[in-house]
Design a protein around this motif. Structure first.
Motif, PDB file in Angstrom:
ATOM      1  N   LEU A  18       5.184 -26.200  -9.546  1.00  0.00           N
ATOM      2  CA  LEU A  18       6.340 -25.807 -10.357  1.00  0.00           C
ATOM      3  C   LEU A  18       7.370 -25.071  -9.512  1.00  0.00           C
ATOM      4  N   LEU A  19       6.905 -24.242  -8.577  1.00  0.00           N
ATOM      5  CA  LEU A  19       7.848 -23.581  -7.679  1.00  0.00           C
ATOM      6  C   LEU A  19       8.593 -24.617  -6.833  1.00  0.00           C
ATOM      7  N   TRP A  20       7.866 -25.646  -6.393  1.00  0.00           N
ATOM      8  CA  TRP A  20       8.474 -26.651  -5.533  1.00  0.00           C
ATOM      9  C   TRP A  20       9.546 -27.445  -6.270  1.00  0.00           C
ATOM     10  N   ILE A  21       9.282 -27.823  -7.526  1.00  0.00           N
ATOM     11  CA  ILE A  21      10.243 -28.661  -8.246  1.00  0.00           C
ATOM     12  C   ILE A  21      11.468 -27.875  -8.697  1.00  0.00           C
ATOM     13  N   GLN A  22      11.407 -26.543  -8.626  1.00  0.00           N
ATOM     14  CA  GLN A  22      12.559 -25.764  -9.051  1.00  0.00           C
ATOM     15  C   GLN A  22      13.774 -26.002  -8.161  1.00  0.00           C
ATOM     16  N   GLY A  23      13.529 -26.351  -6.895  1.00  0.00           N
ATOM     17  CA  GLY A  23      14.670 -26.457  -6.001  1.00  0.00           C
ATOM     18  C   GLY A  23      15.200 -25.071  -5.676  1.00  0.00           C
ATOM     19  N   ASP A  24      16.498 -24.981  -5.495  1.00  0.00           N
ATOM     20  CA  ASP A  24      17.082 -23.727  -5.035  1.00  0.00           C
ATOM     21  C   ASP A  24      18.385 -23.455  -5.763  1.00  0.00           C
ATOM     22  N   ARG A  25      18.551 -22.229  -6.279  1.00  0.00           N
ATOM     23  CA  ARG A  25      19.799 -21.837  -6.926  1.00  0.00           C
ATOM     24  C   ARG A  25      20.287 -20.537  -6.292  1.00  0.00           C
ATOM     25  N   ARG A  26      20.224 -20.478  -4.982  1.00  0.00           N
ATOM     26  CA  ARG A  26      20.559 -19.222  -4.320  1.00  0.00           C
ATOM     27  C   ARG A  26      22.027 -18.872  -4.511  1.00  0.00           C
ATOM     28  N   TYR A  27      22.322 -17.588  -4.403  1.00  0.00           N
ATOM     29  CA  TYR A  27      23.687 -17.100  -4.551  1.00  0.00           C
ATOM     30  C   TYR A  27      24.564 -17.646  -3.434  1.00  0.00           C
ATOM     31  N   GLN A  28      25.728 -18.156  -3.813  1.00  0.00           N
ATOM     32  CA  GLN A  28      26.721 -18.607  -2.836  1.00  0.00           C
ATOM     33  C   GLN A  28      28.047 -17.886  -3.018  1.00  0.00           C
ATOM     34  N   SER A  29      28.398 -17.643  -4.270  1.00  0.00           N
ATOM     35  CA  SER A  29      29.658 -16.988  -4.598  1.00  0.00           C
ATOM     36  C   SER A  29      29.626 -16.643  -6.082  1.00  0.00           C
ATOM     37  N   SER A  30      30.686 -16.015  -6.555  1.00  0.00           N
ATOM     38  CA  SER A  30      30.768 -15.744  -7.995  1.00  0.00           C
ATOM     39  C   SER A  30      30.770 -17.040  -8.797  1.00  0.00           C
ATOM     40  N   GLU A  31      31.264 -18.117  -8.179  1.00  0.00           N
ATOM     41  CA  GLU A  31      31.269 -19.417  -8.854  1.00  0.00           C
ATOM     42  C   GLU A  31      29.855 -19.938  -9.081  1.00  0.00           C
ATOM     43  N   SER A 204       5.462  -6.168   2.182  1.00  0.00           N
ATOM     44  CA  SER A 204       4.450  -6.958   2.865  1.00  0.00           C
ATOM     45  C   SER A 204       4.950  -8.397   2.999  1.00  0.00           C
ATOM     46  N   LYS A 205       4.202  -9.234   3.709  1.00  0.00           N
ATOM     47  CA  LYS A 205       4.579 -10.639   3.874  1.00  0.00           C
ATOM     48  C   LYS A 205       4.643 -11.343   2.525  1.00  0.00           C
ATOM     49  N   ILE A 206       3.642 -11.094   1.681  1.00  0.00           N
ATOM     50  CA  ILE A 206       3.631 -11.712   0.352  1.00  0.00           C
ATOM     51  C   ILE A 206       4.819 -11.228  -0.468  1.00  0.00           C
ATOM     52  N   GLU A 207       5.108  -9.930  -0.398  1.00  0.00           N
ATOM     53  CA  GLU A 207       6.237  -9.386  -1.155  1.00  0.00           C
ATOM     54  C   GLU A 207       7.559  -9.979  -0.681  1.00  0.00           C
ATOM     55  N   ARG A 208       7.698 -10.232   0.609  1.00  0.00           N
ATOM     56  CA  ARG A 208       8.934 -10.838   1.108  1.00  0.00           C
ATOM     57  C   ARG A 208       9.106 -12.260   0.576  1.00  0.00           C
ATOM     58  N   ILE A 209       8.006 -13.001   0.489  1.00  0.00           N
ATOM     59  CA  ILE A 209       8.063 -14.355  -0.062  1.00  0.00           C
ATOM     60  C   ILE A 209       8.465 -14.317  -1.541  1.00  0.00           C
ATOM     61  N   VAL A 210       7.833 -13.413  -2.294  1.00  0.00           N
ATOM     62  CA  VAL A 210       8.162 -13.272  -3.719  1.00  0.00           C
ATOM     63  C   VAL A 210       9.615 -12.846  -3.890  1.00  0.00           C
ATOM     64  N   MET A 211      10.056 -11.883  -3.089  1.00  0.00           N
ATOM     65  CA  MET A 211      11.437 -11.400  -3.202  1.00  0.00           C
ATOM     66  C   MET A 211      12.425 -12.524  -2.942  1.00  0.00           C
ATOM     67  N   ARG A 212      12.147 -13.373  -1.979  1.00  0.00           N
ATOM     68  CA  ARG A 212      13.056 -14.475  -1.692  1.00  0.00           C
ATOM     69  C   ARG A 212      13.152 -15.423  -2.883  1.00  0.00           C
ATOM     70  N   GLN A 213      12.029 -15.686  -3.552  1.00  0.00           N
ATOM     71  CA  GLN A 213      12.047 -16.520  -4.759  1.00  0.00           C
ATOM     72  C   GLN A 213      12.875 -15.864  -5.861  1.00  0.00           C
ATOM     73  N   LEU A 214      12.694 -14.569  -6.063  1.00  0.00           N
ATOM     74  CA  LEU A 214      13.414 -13.870  -7.129  1.00  0.00           C
ATOM     75  C   LEU A 214      14.917 -13.881  -6.874  1.00  0.00           C
ATOM     76  N   LEU A 215      15.314 -13.803  -5.626  1.00  0.00           N
ATOM     77  CA  LEU A 215      16.733 -13.843  -5.297  1.00  0.00           C
ATOM     78  C   LEU A 215      17.291 -15.260  -5.444  1.00  0.00           C
ATOM     79  N   ASN A 216      16.580 -16.237  -4.894  1.00  0.00           N
ATOM     80  CA  ASN A 216      17.128 -17.594  -4.834  1.00  0.00           C
ATOM     81  C   ASN A 216      17.135 -18.322  -6.165  1.00  0.00           C
ATOM     82  N   GLN A 217      16.136 -18.077  -7.009  1.00  0.00           N
ATOM     83  CA  GLN A 217      16.006 -18.883  -8.216  1.00  0.00           C
ATOM     84  C   GLN A 217      17.025 -18.523  -9.292  1.00  0.00           C
TER      85      GLN A 217
END
Length: 310
Positions: A18-31, A204-217
């Motif tokens: 499910l994480l894989w199929i989400q793709g990526d919605r990372r911040y790019q701009s206010s748009e 931690s390494k795991i926390e960095r991975i989780v944080m990246r998901q929380l930011l990007n999704q």
């Protein structure tokens, strides 16, 4: 034991998929933020599942069982009481920054007799907020960037902002704009998702991975910590007054699981929209689970901020 291991493996594989199929919605701009919220608003899934409020619920401290939608309404009243907005006179002018589809604004207008102006970066949210708001409520809504408010200095008796800060690339500019439009004697009430402050321990390494998901999704450029956003408010050019902060992580934590369980409580809300809604629900579930984990373990905190401008 073998059955348990099989189920655990199945859950892990499903979660990873499910994480894989989400793709990526990372911040790019206010748009990119506006586009994300336009999509969430137009498919109506969140509204049908969660009602008028996209924000978390307040379940008390210690938390007690509550209907998810009722907990969201309770959150508004809890923040009003904690911040002192209930002490403002009838007719006070309140700015709701990041108003969503207007749920909080309607409560502030209906239950506290405030004159509320709601702003959002999302045109779809503003359109839907207008559609849902009765004509006899003192509410209006506008498309506006919170980092560049087209509003005069010192024009509001109170400024209210719930879970908008994570989308702001410049936290200092966000703090400055919130305080700039606040009248002397006015009140600021902010509630936000905050990360653990680096001074309290590196990730931690795991926390960095989780944080990246929380930011990007969910199109977040970065989370402030409670301490860092307090610093932003205290160091604003407009910061004459008193500041108070608190951590509501415990009182709001049940929201993450409840936000998923709503799909089981109200299956028609998903099925009536069609197969795309099912796919959308599956897409969001992993991030909701990661949010629960992050808030439960202390990687994330739910900060509230009150400022009395002198």
């Amino acid at each position: 034991m073998l059955i348990f291991l099989f189920l655990l493996t199945g859950i892990a594989v499903t979660f990873t998929f499910l994480l894989w199929i989400q793709g990526d919605r990372r911040y790019q701009s206010s748009e990119s933020v506006a586009a994300a919220y336009d999509a969430w608003t137009n498919d109506r899934l969140l509204e049908r599942l969660w009602g008028d409020h996209v924000h978390l619920g307040h379940y008390g401290n210690p938390p007690r069982y509550s209907d998810f939608r009722e907990a969201k309404v309770s959150f508004v009243h809890e923040l009003v009481q904690w911040s002192g907005l209930n002490q403002l006179p009838t007719g006070s002018k309140v700015l709701d920054v990041g108003c969503g589809i207007g749920g909080s604004a309607r409560i502030l207008a209906r239950d506290y007799n405030f004159n509320v102006v709601g702003i959002s970066i999302s045109p779809a949210q503003v359109t839907r907020a207008i559609e849902l708001t009765p004509h006899d409520l003192n509410c209006c809504f506008h498309v506006m960037d919170a980092l560049s408010l087209r509003l005069p200095d010192q024009s509001f008796d109170a400024v209210w902002s719930v879970e908008a800060g994570p989308h702001m690339p410049n936290k200092q500019r966000y703090a400055d704009e919130l305080l700039r439009v606040l009248k002397p004697g006015g009140l600021l009430a902010v509630a936000d998702w905050n990360r653990r402050d680096p001074s309290d321990g590196a990730m931690s390494k795991i926390e960095r991975i989780v944080m990246r998901q929380l930011l990007n999704q969910w199109s977040h450029p970065e989370f402030a910590s409670i301490a860092s956003f307090r610093h932003n408010l205290e160091n604003s050019h407009y910061a004459q007054g008193g500041l108070r902060t608190d951590d509501w992580s415990r009182a709001t934590l049940p929201s993450w699981i409840d936000s998923i369980v709503e799909g089981l409580r109200r299956p028609g809300a998903i099925l009536d929209i069609g197969p795309k809604a099912v796919i959308q629900g599956l897409r969001e579930t992993p991030t909701l689970l990661l949010m629960h984990w992050a808030f439960a373990t202390g990687l994330m905190q739910f900060g509230v901020f009150k400022f009395d401008r002198q």
